[in-house]
Motif scaffolding. Sequence first.
Motif, PDB file in Angstrom:
ATOM      1  N   ARG A 137     -18.966  34.525  28.967  1.00 49.42           N
ATOM      2  CA  ARG A 137     -19.793  35.683  29.333  1.00 49.42           C
ATOM      3  C   ARG A 137     -20.733  36.054  28.192  1.00 49.42           C
ATOM      4  O   ARG A 137     -21.934  36.260  28.391  1.00 49.42           O
ATOM      5  CB  ARG A 137     -18.872  36.850  29.694  1.00 49.42           C
ATOM      6  N   ASP A 138     -20.178  36.129  26.983  1.00 51.03           N
ATOM      7  CA  ASP A 138     -21.017  36.456  25.822  1.00 51.03           C
ATOM      8  C   ASP A 138     -21.940  35.291  25.456  1.00 51.03           C
ATOM      9  O   ASP A 138     -23.048  35.504  24.947  1.00 51.03           O
ATOM     10  CB  ASP A 138     -20.140  36.813  24.626  1.00 51.03           C
ATOM     11  N   GLY A 139     -21.481  34.073  25.717  1.00 48.37           N
ATOM     12  CA  GLY A 139     -22.326  32.918  25.466  1.00 48.37           C
ATOM     13  C   GLY A 139     -23.587  32.940  26.323  1.00 48.37           C
ATOM     14  O   GLY A 139     -24.680  32.600  25.847  1.00 48.37           O
ATOM     15  N   LEU A 140     -23.450  33.353  27.573  1.00 49.81           N
ATOM     16  CA  LEU A 140     -24.627  33.468  28.438  1.00 49.81           C
ATOM     17  C   LEU A 140     -25.616  34.473  27.859  1.00 49.81           C
ATOM     18  O   LEU A 140     -26.835  34.238  27.856  1.00 49.81           O
ATOM     19  CB  LEU A 140     -24.219  33.875  29.848  1.00 49.81           C
ATOM     20  N   ARG A 141     -25.099  35.593  27.379  1.00 47.96           N
ATOM     21  CA  ARG A 141     -25.994  36.586  26.786  1.00 47.96           C
ATOM     22  C   ARG A 141     -26.684  36.013  25.537  1.00 47.96           C
ATOM     23  O   ARG A 141     -27.855  36.296  25.288  1.00 47.96           O
ATOM     24  CB  ARG A 141     -25.201  37.840  26.410  1.00 47.96           C
ATOM     25  N   PHE A 142     -25.955  35.201  24.766  1.00 48.90           N
ATOM     26  CA  PHE A 142     -26.496  34.606  23.544  1.00 48.90           C
ATOM     27  C   PHE A 142     -27.727  33.748  23.836  1.00 48.90           C
ATOM     28  O   PHE A 142     -28.667  33.704  23.034  1.00 48.90           O
ATOM     29  CB  PHE A 142     -25.405  33.769  22.872  1.00 48.90           C
ATOM     30  N   VAL A 143     -27.745  33.055  24.979  1.00 47.75           N
ATOM     31  CA  VAL A 143     -28.879  32.184  25.304  1.00 47.75           C
ATOM     32  C   VAL A 143     -29.908  32.878  26.199  1.00 47.75           C
ATOM     33  O   VAL A 143     -30.850  32.235  26.673  1.00 47.75           O
ATOM     34  CB  VAL A 143     -28.405  30.874  25.972  1.00 47.75           C
ATOM     35  N   GLY A 144     -29.748  34.184  26.433  1.00 49.55           N
ATOM     36  CA  GLY A 144     -30.727  34.916  27.215  1.00 49.55           C
ATOM     37  C   GLY A 144     -30.373  35.118  28.672  1.00 49.55           C
ATOM     38  O   GLY A 144     -31.194  35.640  29.446  1.00 49.55           O
ATOM     39  N   GLY A 145     -29.162  34.695  29.073  1.00 52.83           N
ATOM     40  CA  GLY A 145     -28.724  34.910  30.448  1.00 52.83           C
ATOM     41  C   GLY A 145     -28.203  36.319  30.654  1.00 52.83           C
ATOM     42  O   GLY A 145     -28.086  37.117  29.717  1.00 52.83           O
ATOM     43  N   ARG A 146     -27.869  36.631  31.901  1.00 57.19           N
ATOM     44  CA  ARG A 146     -27.395  37.964  32.254  1.00 57.19           C
ATOM     45  C   ARG A 146     -26.176  37.807  33.162  1.00 57.19           C
ATOM     46  O   ARG A 146     -26.315  37.784  34.393  1.00 57.19           O
ATOM     47  CB  ARG A 146     -28.505  38.756  32.941  1.00 57.19           C
ATOM     48  N   PRO A 147     -24.989  37.684  32.588  1.00 55.23           N
ATOM     49  CA  PRO A 147     -23.802  37.407  33.401  1.00 55.23           C
ATOM     50  C   PRO A 147     -23.510  38.466  34.444  1.00 55.23           C
ATOM     51  O   PRO A 147     -22.901  38.170  35.474  1.00 55.23           O
ATOM     52  CB  PRO A 147     -22.680  37.309  32.364  1.00 55.23           C
ATOM     53  N   GLU A 148     -23.945  39.706  34.192  1.00 58.37           N
ATOM     54  CA  GLU A 148     -23.718  40.771  35.173  1.00 58.37           C
ATOM     55  C   GLU A 148     -24.667  40.656  36.366  1.00 58.37           C
ATOM     56  O   GLU A 148     -24.497  41.352  37.379  1.00 58.37           O
ATOM     57  CB  GLU A 148     -23.864  42.142  34.515  1.00 58.37           C
ATOM     58  N   GLU A 149     -25.645  39.764  36.304  1.00 61.76           N
ATOM     59  CA  GLU A 149     -26.626  39.613  37.392  1.00 61.76           C
ATOM     60  C   GLU A 149     -26.660  38.181  37.921  1.00 61.76           C
ATOM     61  O   GLU A 149     -27.693  37.717  38.414  1.00 61.76           O
ATOM     62  CB  GLU A 149     -28.031  39.997  36.897  1.00 61.76           C
TER      63      GLU A 149
ATOM     64  N   ALA B 140     -30.647  34.474  35.200  1.00 59.01           N
ATOM     65  CA  ALA B 140     -29.397  35.119  34.813  1.00 59.01           C
ATOM     66  C   ALA B 140     -28.338  34.117  34.382  1.00 59.01           C
ATOM     67  O   ALA B 140     -27.423  34.450  33.620  1.00 59.01           O
ATOM     68  CB  ALA B 140     -28.874  35.974  35.969  1.00 59.01           C
ATOM     69  N   GLY B 141     -28.436  32.871  34.863  1.00 56.64           N
ATOM     70  CA  GLY B 141     -27.483  31.833  34.503  1.00 56.64           C
ATOM     71  C   GLY B 141     -27.836  31.096  33.235  1.00 56.64           C
ATOM     72  O   GLY B 141     -27.170  30.101  32.894  1.00 56.64           O
ATOM     73  N   GLY B 142     -28.866  31.564  32.514  1.00 54.85           N
ATOM     74  CA  GLY B 142     -29.249  30.929  31.256  1.00 54.85           C
ATOM     75  C   GLY B 142     -30.091  29.684  31.411  1.00 54.85           C
ATOM     76  O   GLY B 142     -30.255  28.916  30.459  1.00 54.85           O
ATOM     77  N   ASN B 143     -30.670  29.463  32.590  1.00 56.12           N
ATOM     78  CA  ASN B 143     -31.548  28.311  32.821  1.00 56.12           C
ATOM     79  C   ASN B 143     -32.985  28.669  32.476  1.00 56.12           C
ATOM     80  O   ASN B 143     -33.463  29.756  32.826  1.00 56.12           O
ATOM     81  CB  ASN B 143     -31.498  27.882  34.293  1.00 56.12           C
ATOM     82  N   LEU B 144     -33.673  27.748  31.819  1.00 58.97           N
ATOM     83  CA  LEU B 144     -35.110  27.893  31.587  1.00 58.97           C
ATOM     84  C   LEU B 144     -35.840  27.346  32.799  1.00 58.97           C
ATOM     85  O   LEU B 144     -35.605  26.208  33.222  1.00 58.97           O
ATOM     86  CB  LEU B 144     -35.535  27.130  30.334  1.00 58.97           C
ATOM     87  N   LEU B 145     -36.724  28.139  33.377  1.00 57.94           N
ATOM     88  CA  LEU B 145     -37.434  27.772  34.603  1.00 57.94           C
ATOM     89  C   LEU B 145     -38.932  27.868  34.382  1.00 57.94           C
ATOM     90  O   LEU B 145     -39.435  28.883  33.900  1.00 57.94           O
ATOM     91  CB  LEU B 145     -37.004  28.703  35.746  1.00 57.94           C
ATOM     92  N   GLY B 146     -39.652  26.783  34.727  1.00 57.66           N
ATOM     93  CA  GLY B 146     -41.104  26.787  34.757  1.00 57.66           C
ATOM     94  C   GLY B 146     -41.571  26.619  36.190  1.00 57.66           C
ATOM     95  O   GLY B 146     -41.084  25.724  36.886  1.00 57.66           O
TER      96      GLY B 146
END
Length: 414
Positions: A159-171, A56-62
């Motif tokens: 907030r919108d920037g997080l959505r732009f990179v695939g994050g979910r600011p509401e979560e 949700a924070g826009g981090n890529l996790l493997g």
Amino acid sequence: MPVNADRLWRRIEALSRITDPDRPWTRRSFSPRFLEGRRWLEAEFRASGLETSIDAGGNLLGRLPGIVPDLKPIVIGSHSDTVPSGGRYDGILGVLAGLEVAQGLVERGVGLRHSLEVYDFLAEEPSEFGLSCIGSRALAGALSPEMLELKRPDGMSLRDGLRFVGGRPEELSSARRQPGDIAAYVELHIEQGRVLESEGAAIGIVTDIVGIRRERITITGRADHAGATPMALRADALVGAARLIEEVHARALRLSGGEKPLVATIGNINVTPNAANAVPGEVEMILEVRSGDEGVFSTFGDEVVSGLRSHLADLRLSVRSELISHVPPTPCAQAIRGAIGKAAADLRLSFRDLPSGAGHDGMFVARTGPIGMIFVPCLDGRSHAPEESIEPSQAADGARVLAETVRHLDMVVE
């Protein structure tokens, strides 16, 4: 745990070439170029056998599951974004070395007791929203609602920037790790300084990450016509700013020695009205102070301003300051420092302790568990510049130490 040095270097070169062509090496967070790099990186994670997701924070996790599912994870991380015209190795070395460690385990069919997680943290470098370490702040629960409303020059909110990179600011709470949720965090990074290269050491074991404090200092005078206003009657804010900058430099020099040196920089200045034929009426500056000594660096700005207030008043000027951000010094865990030292010694690589003068995501990850950092030399200590450079052998040495550190920690931490 051997690493494939050629594969690691090929990946470093491939990711670094995803850059704005007119400004190598540039891959700013929240940009189309950043997303291009992320897509490449996510594909490499997945092809290497890692479970891959964007939190949700826009981090890529493997993620590579461990044999004992109830154990807390061992985390490797860094970032893939860059400053403008810099960052060919800054950040991406740590992410890709973490990927190499994980892929080596998959290829040899070796399972760790702990799950292994590799993070590409979002926006470690200062973003156009005026905030750095955005992804690791989210991990630590330190990304506030007020921060989400920050706007970059084109009007986009974070907030919108997080959505732009695939994050979910509401979560955002779903990305948060609580204190004690991580067994150990280790990051490999270029030193961004000259200590290792000058001493011929292959590996640096970071003792602590400096605290970073930023303050906005505004000097106000009066804008007047540059030709019609006599010198003796001026209230020139830029003259006061020059005096303050000089005092910042002199005071920082006096505090630059010792075990925990201080550095101070004014690297951002805005002058109003900023015209050749106008006396400057106001100057706004950002003062950044870094040190491992909390007591010294937290009062630096106040002492500069208070010491100059009467002098500025004599120049018909007023001064005010406001805090922008304050991140205290972050010590590295002794157990992880010991594991890094053992790994370097076992690999017959020279090493030494040293502090980190740069900030890193570990400053926030430390709120979730113990952290450690491994440094390798970089040419002439240059970083955040197009000339930033390391050798393939240095990248491989760092990755080998990282792998052995993870193997040792997997046996000793719970």
